[in-house]
Enzyme design. Structure first.
Site, mmCIF file in Angstrom:
data_model
loop_
_atom_site.group_PDB
_atom_site.id
_atom_site.type_symbol
_atom_site.label_atom_id
_atom_site.label_comp_id
_atom_site.label_asym_id
_atom_site.label_seq_id
_atom_site.Cartn_x
_atom_site.Cartn_y
_atom_site.Cartn_z
ATOM 1 N N ASP A 10 48.543 53.168 120.064
ATOM 2 C CA ASP A 10 48.787 52.777 118.677
ATOM 3 C C ASP A 10 49.313 51.350 118.658
ATOM 4 O O ASP A 10 50.284 51.025 119.352
ATOM 5 C CB ASP A 10 49.799 53.711 118.026
ATOM 6 C CG ASP A 10 49.231 55.100 117.772
ATOM 7 O OD1 ASP A 10 48.029 55.309 118.015
ATOM 8 O OD2 ASP A 10 50.000 55.974 117.317
ATOM 9 N N ASP A 131 44.213 63.875 108.070
ATOM 10 C CA ASP A 131 45.653 63.881 108.284
ATOM 11 C C ASP A 131 46.313 64.701 107.192
ATOM 12 O O ASP A 131 45.972 64.561 106.010
ATOM 13 C CB ASP A 131 46.200 62.460 108.263
ATOM 14 C CG ASP A 131 45.488 61.558 109.268
ATOM 15 O OD1 ASP A 131 45.092 62.076 110.324
ATOM 16 O OD2 ASP A 131 45.352 60.357 108.995
#
Length: 240
Positions: A10, A131
């Site tokens: 990330d 998500d």
């Protein structure tokens, strides 16, 4: 189907970080050289890398492209990339740079036609990020929550030619609470697409449990690798 471990990289400000519950204010920096981290994962045996431009997810356009390009140059591993990818031009640019898959999240909810067009142009190379907070789809870097149930989102693209659904329980991400195996398995049995589990992987036993669930094709491994709770070689063995 083969079960794949996706080490996560990330990116925030050009560095490798992990967030807690998707909160940009709760970022822990783990490495300053994303390419070196990618190389280390590949040397440990990873065949795939899961790369997310966190700044891009909030901005709606690439913010860490140079770091992604460095990762692509540093390793033979296949890379799937996400974060703020909301136009066909952006999708095409990532493929031109050499990524193996593009992950579409927010745009899958706001512009489903984009997903269908991208999947038609790049069959089997588009991943839909689903998500969730409390079973509802979260968007824009997880900052907003819609009124769309996760399963409904997945069903929309069953016939579009996408590669997989990437399901993340935002409330567990980065907290080492363990993957929401029950919700992931339920989604995999509800939709006719492979599901990649994400959010909170804590130990190798969870990999073994996920691997035998019908329809689950892999899992994202993030903080557990960086904190040393899971050894990547052991994770890959458990997946095999």
């Amino acid at each position: 189907m083969p079960f794949t471990i996706y080490p996560a990289i990330d990116l925030k400000g050009g560095e490798v970080v992990r967030l807690a519950e998707g909160d940009m204010a709760r970022a822990t920096v783990y490495a300053s050289d994303p390419a070196a981290q990618a190389r280390a994962f590949a040397e440990a045996g990873a065949k795939w890398l899961h790369v997310v431009d966190l700044d891009g997810a909030f901005a709606g356009e690439a913010r860490n492209a140079s770091a992604v390009e460095a990762i692509l140059a540093a390793t033979p591993a296949q890379v799937q990339v996400g974060g703020g990818i909301r136009t066909l031009a952006a999708i095409d640019r990532w493929f031109d740079l050499g990524v193996a898959r593009v992950i579409i999240g927010t745009a899958a909810l706001t512009d489903p036609g984009l997903v269908r067009s991208a999947a038609k142009d790049h069959p089997g190379k588009i991943v839909i990020a689903v998500d969730a907070r409390d079973g509802l789809v979260a968007t824009r870097g997880w900052a907003d929550v819609s009124d769309v149930p996760v399963a409904d989102m997945g069903r929309r693209f069953e016939d579009a030619g996408v590669a997989a659904l990437l399901f993340t329980d935002v409330g567990r991400d980065g907290l080492l609470k363990g993957v929401n195996i029950e919700a992931t398995a339920d989604l995999a049995q509800t939709v006719k697409l492979p599901v990649i589990a994400s959010g909170g992987l804590a130990d190798v036993a969870e990999i073994r449990e996920l691997r035998v669930k019908r329809g689950i094709s892999g899992v994202i491994a993030g903080r557990s690798l960086y904190d040393g709770r899971i050894d990547l070689a052991a994770a890959l063995d458990a997946a095999a």
